[in-house]
Structure formats: structure tokens, C-alpha cells
Design a protein around this motif. Structure first.
Motif, PDB file in Angstrom:
ATOM      1  N   LEU A  89       0.821  -1.208   0.000  1.00 18.07           N
ATOM      2  CA  LEU A  89       0.000   0.000   0.000  1.00 18.07           C
ATOM      3  C   LEU A  89       0.858   1.262   0.000  1.00 18.07           C
ATOM      4  N   ASN A  90       1.983   1.227   0.711  1.00 24.38           N
ATOM      5  CA  ASN A  90       2.881   2.386   0.735  1.00 24.38           C
ATOM      6  C   ASN A  90       3.450   2.694  -0.644  1.00 24.38           C
ATOM      7  N   GLN A  91       3.490   1.683  -1.500  1.00 24.83           N
ATOM      8  CA  GLN A  91       3.976   1.880  -2.870  1.00 24.83           C
ATOM      9  C   GLN A  91       2.819   2.076  -3.847  1.00 24.83           C
ATOM     10  N   ASP A  92       1.614   2.218  -3.305  1.00 28.22           N
ATOM     11  CA  ASP A  92       0.415   2.453  -4.110  1.00 28.22           C
ATOM     12  C   ASP A  92       0.225   1.384  -5.187  1.00 28.22           C
ATOM     13  N   LEU A  93       0.419   0.128  -4.773  1.00 28.82           N
ATOM     14  CA  LEU A  93       0.254  -0.996  -5.689  1.00 28.82           C
ATOM     15  C   LEU A  93      -1.009  -1.769  -5.334  1.00 28.82           C
ATOM     16  N   THR A  94      -1.678  -2.265  -6.345  1.00 31.74           N
ATOM     17  CA  THR A  94      -2.785  -3.186  -6.102  1.00 31.74           C
ATOM     18  C   THR A  94      -2.202  -4.577  -5.890  1.00 31.74           C
ATOM     19  N   GLN A  95      -3.019  -5.466  -5.399  1.00 32.07           N
ATOM     20  CA  GLN A  95      -2.570  -6.852  -5.258  1.00 32.07           C
ATOM     21  C   GLN A  95      -2.218  -7.430  -6.624  1.00 32.07           C
ATOM     22  N   GLU A  96      -2.982  -7.045  -7.636  1.00 36.09           N
ATOM     23  CA  GLU A  96      -2.711  -7.516  -8.990  1.00 36.09           C
ATOM     24  C   GLU A  96      -1.359  -6.998  -9.488  1.00 36.09           C
ATOM     25  N   ASP A  97      -1.073  -5.717  -9.213  1.00 35.82           N
ATOM     26  CA  ASP A  97       0.217  -5.141  -9.598  1.00 35.82           C
ATOM     27  C   ASP A  97       1.364  -5.918  -8.955  1.00 35.82           C
ATOM     28  N   LEU A  98       1.228  -6.187  -7.670  1.00 33.41           N
ATOM     29  CA  LEU A  98       2.282  -6.890  -6.951  1.00 33.41           C
ATOM     30  C   LEU A  98       2.454  -8.308  -7.479  1.00 33.41           C
ATOM     31  N   ALA A  99       1.366  -8.969  -7.759  1.00 38.22           N
ATOM     32  CA  ALA A  99       1.449 -10.327  -8.308  1.00 38.22           C
ATOM     33  C   ALA A  99       2.255 -10.320  -9.607  1.00 38.22           C
ATOM     34  N   THR A 100       1.995  -9.340 -10.450  1.00 41.83           N
ATOM     35  CA  THR A 100       2.727  -9.234 -11.715  1.00 41.83           C
ATOM     36  C   THR A 100       4.207  -8.957 -11.457  1.00 41.83           C
ATOM     37  N   ASN A 123       5.875 -11.973 -10.032  1.00 48.50           N
ATOM     38  CA  ASN A 123       5.709 -13.169 -10.857  1.00 48.50           C
ATOM     39  C   ASN A 123       5.094 -14.321 -10.058  1.00 48.50           C
ATOM     40  N   VAL A 124       4.068 -13.967  -9.296  1.00 47.86           N
ATOM     41  CA  VAL A 124       3.293 -14.950  -8.542  1.00 47.86           C
ATOM     42  C   VAL A 124       1.815 -14.717  -8.861  1.00 47.86           C
ATOM     43  N   SER A 125       0.978 -15.626  -8.452  1.00 46.40           N
ATOM     44  CA  SER A 125      -0.452 -15.473  -8.713  1.00 46.40           C
ATOM     45  C   SER A 125      -1.086 -14.455  -7.765  1.00 46.40           C
ATOM     46  N   LEU A 126      -2.242 -13.963  -8.161  1.00 48.73           N
ATOM     47  CA  LEU A 126      -3.003 -13.061  -7.295  1.00 48.73           C
ATOM     48  C   LEU A 126      -3.341 -13.764  -5.984  1.00 48.73           C
ATOM     49  N   ASN A 127      -3.710 -15.034  -6.062  1.00 52.08           N
ATOM     50  CA  ASN A 127      -4.021 -15.785  -4.841  1.00 52.08           C
ATOM     51  C   ASN A 127      -2.804 -15.901  -3.934  1.00 52.08           C
ATOM     52  N   ALA A 128      -1.602 -15.983  -4.516  1.00 51.64           N
ATOM     53  CA  ALA A 128      -0.383 -16.052  -3.705  1.00 51.64           C
ATOM     54  C   ALA A 128      -0.197 -14.759  -2.918  1.00 51.64           C
ATOM     55  N   VAL A 129      -0.472 -13.621  -3.548  1.00 51.61           N
ATOM     56  CA  VAL A 129      -0.364 -12.330  -2.850  1.00 51.61           C
ATOM     57  C   VAL A 129      -1.406 -12.260  -1.741  1.00 51.61           C
ATOM     58  N   GLY A 167      -2.422 -12.537   4.061  1.00 53.21           N
ATOM     59  CA  GLY A 167      -3.194 -13.174   5.120  1.00 53.21           C
ATOM     60  C   GLY A 167      -2.319 -13.953   6.094  1.00 53.21           C
ATOM     61  N   GLY A 168      -0.995 -13.926   5.849  1.00 53.29           N
ATOM     62  CA  GLY A 168      -0.071 -14.621   6.733  1.00 53.29           C
ATOM     63  C   GLY A 168      -0.012 -16.114   6.519  1.00 53.29           C
ATOM     64  N   LYS A 169      -0.445 -16.541   5.331  1.00 46.11           N
ATOM     65  CA  LYS A 169      -0.473 -17.971   5.041  1.00 46.11           C
ATOM     66  C   LYS A 169       0.192 -18.218   3.692  1.00 46.11           C
ATOM     67  N   SER A 170       1.507 -18.241   3.703  1.00 46.03           N
ATOM     68  CA  SER A 170       2.233 -18.426   2.459  1.00 46.03           C
ATOM     69  C   SER A 170       3.494 -19.221   2.707  1.00 46.03           C
ATOM     70  N   THR A 171       4.266 -19.384   1.644  1.00 43.23           N
ATOM     71  CA  THR A 171       5.519 -20.126   1.739  1.00 43.23           C
ATOM     72  C   THR A 171       6.690 -19.152   1.680  1.00 43.23           C
ATOM     73  N   LEU A 172       7.830 -19.615   2.137  1.00 44.66           N
ATOM     74  CA  LEU A 172       9.022 -18.774   2.112  1.00 44.66           C
ATOM     75  C   LEU A 172       9.366 -18.331   0.691  1.00 44.66           C
ATOM     76  N   PRO A 173       9.355 -19.209  -0.317  1.00 46.76           N
ATOM     77  CA  PRO A 173       9.670 -18.744  -1.677  1.00 46.76           C
ATOM     78  C   PRO A 173       8.725 -17.634  -2.169  1.00 46.76           C
ATOM     79  N   THR A 174       7.467 -17.710  -1.785  1.00 49.57           N
ATOM     80  CA  THR A 174       6.528 -16.658  -2.182  1.00 49.57           C
ATOM     81  C   THR A 174       6.850 -15.354  -1.477  1.00 49.57           C
ATOM     82  N   TYR A 175       7.132 -15.414  -0.177  1.00 48.85           N
ATOM     83  CA  TYR A 175       7.516 -14.199   0.542  1.00 48.85           C
ATOM     84  C   TYR A 175       8.797 -13.603  -0.039  1.00 48.85           C
TER      85      TYR A 175
END
Length: 76
Positions: free
Chosen positions: A19-30, A33-39, A44-52
Motif C-alpha cells: 500500500l505504501n507503494q500504491d500498488l494493487t494486489q494484482e500489480d504486486l502479483a505481476t 511473478n506470482v499469482s493473485l491468490n499467492a499475494v 493473510g499470513g499464510k504463504s511459503t518462504l519462496p513466495t515471501y
């Protein structure tokens, strides 16, 4: 602090970085290079280390993660 609370805090911080970078979740996913669901899962605090790692690299905050694992050098 239990692991669920730590995970939730990490997710909140990822969201705030985005949010501080004014990005949408879709922007960040792109960018990461991860899926929107991954973002969404990461925030939500439920991800894997490679995704983080991918997300924090995209946000320019990978040093924050690396700071948690300082190089202590070789112990004699």
C-alpha cells in the motif's frame, strides 16, 4: 509470540509495504511473478518462504527478511 501471530504480522507488513507503494494486489502479483491468490495468501499470513521472497524482492524489502538471518560467521 506464537507462530500464528508472527505469520499474521508478516502478512500485515507485506500489505503495508504494498500500500505504501500504491500498488494493487494484482500489480504486486505481476511484479513478483506470482499469482493473485499467492499475494492474497501472503497478506493473510499464510504463504511459503519462496513466495515471501519473491514478493519482498518485488517490493524492494528483501533486506528486511535477510536481517532476520544475520551471518554469524564460522564458529570454531
Amino acid at each position: 509470540m506464537d507462530s500464528d501471530r508472527v505469520s499474521a504480522l508478516i502478512g500485515q507488513r507485506v500489505r503495508q509495504y504494498r500500500l505504501n507503494q500504491d500498488l494493487t494486489q494484482e500489480d504486486l502479483a505481476t511484479l513478483a511473478n506470482v499469482s493473485l491468490n499467492a499475494v492474497k495468501s501472503a497478506e493473510g499470513g499464510k504463504s511459503t518462504l519462496p513466495t515471501y521472497v519473491a514478493i519482498l524482492q518485488a517490493l524492494g524489502h528483501i533486506d528486511n527478511l535477510l536481517a532476520a538471518f544475520p551471518d554469524e560467521g564460522v564458529s570454531p
